[in-house]
Design an enzyme around this catalytic site. Structure first.
Site, PDB file in Angstrom:
ATOM      1  N   PRO A 194      -0.359   0.547   3.400  1.00  0.00           N
ATOM      2  CA  PRO A 194      -0.666  -0.309   2.449  1.00  0.00           C
ATOM      3  C   PRO A 194      -0.632  -0.082   1.043  1.00  0.00           C
ATOM      4  O   PRO A 194      -0.973   1.029   0.780  1.00  0.00           O
ATOM      5  CB  PRO A 194      -2.042  -0.828   2.998  1.00  0.00           C
ATOM      6  CG  PRO A 194      -2.198  -0.414   4.316  1.00  0.00           C
ATOM      7  CD  PRO A 194      -1.515   0.926   4.344  1.00  0.00           C
ATOM      8  N   CYS A 195      -0.188  -0.905   0.053  1.00  0.00           N
ATOM      9  CA  CYS A 195      -0.227  -0.470  -1.447  1.00  0.00           C
ATOM     10  C   CYS A 195      -1.184  -0.963  -2.249  1.00  0.00           C
ATOM     11  O   CYS A 195      -1.171  -1.230  -3.562  1.00  0.00           O
ATOM     12  CB  CYS A 195       1.371  -0.829  -1.813  1.00  0.00           C
ATOM     13  SG  CYS A 195       1.628  -2.574  -1.773  1.00  0.00           S
ATOM     14  N   GLN A 196      -2.101  -1.964  -1.356  1.00  0.00           N
ATOM     15  CA  GLN A 196      -3.119  -2.330  -2.313  1.00  0.00           C
ATOM     16  C   GLN A 196      -4.060  -1.212  -2.922  1.00  0.00           C
ATOM     17  O   GLN A 196      -4.273  -0.315  -2.359  1.00  0.00           O
ATOM     18  CB  GLN A 196      -3.991  -3.377  -1.501  1.00  0.00           C
ATOM     19  CG  GLN A 196      -3.149  -4.654  -0.970  1.00  0.00           C
ATOM     20  CD  GLN A 196      -2.670  -4.238   0.235  1.00  0.00           C
ATOM     21  OE1 GLN A 196      -2.670  -3.116   0.700  1.00  0.00           O
ATOM     22  NE2 GLN A 196      -2.187  -5.448   1.121  1.00  0.00           N
TER      23      GLN A 196
END
Length: 434
Positions: A194-196
């Site tokens: 995930p890139c959050q």
């Protein structure tokens, strides 16, 4: 019984891939679907040759004059130890990465001794693609319970269900990997983290609790020490914080000994009927050149939505096949039918409730809080099976859980054929085809 692929028919007949697909779609060339590709029986091919020799459809025979681009082994950009990535020409995304021809290996990749594990594996789109490329799956890891059930149903190797941040999950994973390898080398760690959570303080990226999943990926790679690493993510990651997130990822892997490159790949270039773009990081610690797959087909031969799901328009509802059409109100059905192709049902939404084009590759398949894709010709949203087809999953790949969970699994997945292309490029870099 001998069978032919569409590529082989095109090559022997001197046609374009698009021309052959049109004959298949019209029924003039009989074919059966196999692993999201078509298989043409020898008798069907002979009948087709006779049909063409007698003239066939005059309008279609004009396409015989178009020459299918050669799929013979052309001089490739070889990944030799003294051939630097920096000398590579820019690709269409402006990246200087080594692009290699995978066409000679596509239909018959052969077996490999290379092994892989898949972190954040979801339902297993990337795992399936890597296995299609001939690599050997060792273990998948994800916290999504329903996706785990899908993974366990469709793969022979183990799956670990749990939070990657918890020590007990990691220990179970490490023990499983060690047992499955049984003394073999781990060739590849793959993962779509995930890139959050990436944020700035001054001129540096700060620690954020939401970055912990990415940090776990780096930690696991550092512990397992595979030869190669493949990370995939949304295209927008490249622009996050003016490119500093991309640089941080490259720097973090360099710090643990992995020389990494990055570029964007489009799934439609690899026979997926969808214009889905993903950013792909590939790195290794062996001093080899990181390789990426050249497109298999040009844009004017991309597979269309019609080619992928047209035969399902009259298919009866089948829960076991993940093909359960949604029943809409009369008003909603009318609005869906009136929505133009490529547009969203709701103003203000660009990617949710969007109608796929029929005569072109699908728009990006996703499930976003109930916002699914609209069928181009029918007054309903796409079924899970139709979405899976547009993601290049084979029909025998069955998704578990309630329909809502199936849609999330499919929308989040890496298209398997894109994964296959990446897997073949990694095998090329390893020298697996020498």
């Amino acid at each position: 019984m001998k069978t032919y692929t569409i590529e082989e028919v095109a090559r022997e007949m001197g046609m374009t891939l698009k021309a052959v697909r049109k004959f298949v779609a019209s029924g003039e060339l009989r074919a059966s679907r196999r692993n999201n590709t078509y298989a043409i029986a020898e008798k069907a091919f002979k009948d087709f040759k006779k049909y063409i020799s007698k003239g066939g459809d005059k309008e279609r025979t004009l396409e015989l004059e178009k020459q299918y681009r050669s799929t013979a082994k052309t001089p490739s950009l070889f990944c030799e130890d003294d051939f630097s990535d920096n000398n590579a020409p820019q690709n269409r995304y402006g990246d200087k990465v080594r692009m290699v021809d995978i066409i000679p290996y596509w239909d018959e990749p052969g077996t490999s001794k290379a092994t892989f594990v898949d972190l954040f594996c979801g339902a297993g789109g990337l795992s399936l693609g890597l296995e299609m490329a001939g690599l050997n799956g060792i273990c998948g890891l994800d916290f999504f319970k329903e996706a785990g059930k899908t993974y366990q149903r469709n793969f022979k190797h183990p799956f670990v269900n749990g939070d990657i941040r918890k020590e007990e999950t990691k220990e179970t994973f490490y023990d499983t990997v060690k047992e499955q390898l049984a003394g073999r080398r781990l060739s590849l760690v793959a993962g779509g983290f995930p890139c959050q959570g990436f944020s700035m303080s001054g001129n540096r990226i700060v620690d954020d609790p939401r970055n912990s999943l990415y940090k776990e990926l780096v930690e696991i790679v550092s512990k397992l020490r595979p030869d190669f690493v493949v990370c995939e993510n949304v295209k927008g990651l490249r622009n996050m914080l003016d490119g500093k997130v991309e640089k941080k990822i490259l720097d973090d892997f360099k710090a643990i000994g992995y020389d990494m490159r990055v570029t964007t790949l489009c799934a439609a270039d690899y026979l997926t009927p969808q214009k889905r773009e993903r950013v792909v990081f590939i790195g290794n610690r062996k001093g080899l050149v990181n390789c990426y797959p050249l497109p298999l087909i040009p844009p004017d031969e991309y597979m269309t939505t019609e080619e992928a799901i047209g035969d399902l328009m009259d298919h009866p509802a089948d829960k076991a096949f993940n093909h359960v059409p949604t029943r809409h109100s009369t008003e909603m059905a009318r609005r869906i039918m009136e929505t133009p192709e490529g547009k969203s049902l709701y103003k203000g939404y660009s990617d949710s409730w969007k109608k796929c084009p029929w005569d072109a590759p699908s728009c990006t398949i996703k499930e976003n809080h109930g916002g699914v894709n609209l069928h181009p010709k029918l007054p309903r949203v796409l079924t899970a099976r139709e979405m899976a087809r547009l993601q290049s999953f084979p029909d025998e790949f069955i998704f578990e859980g309630p329909k809502s969970k199936q849609l999330v699994q499919i929308g989040n997945a890496v298209p398997p054929l894109l994964g296959k292309a990446v897997g073949l490029a990694v095998r090329y870099a390893m020298g697996d085809f020498n």
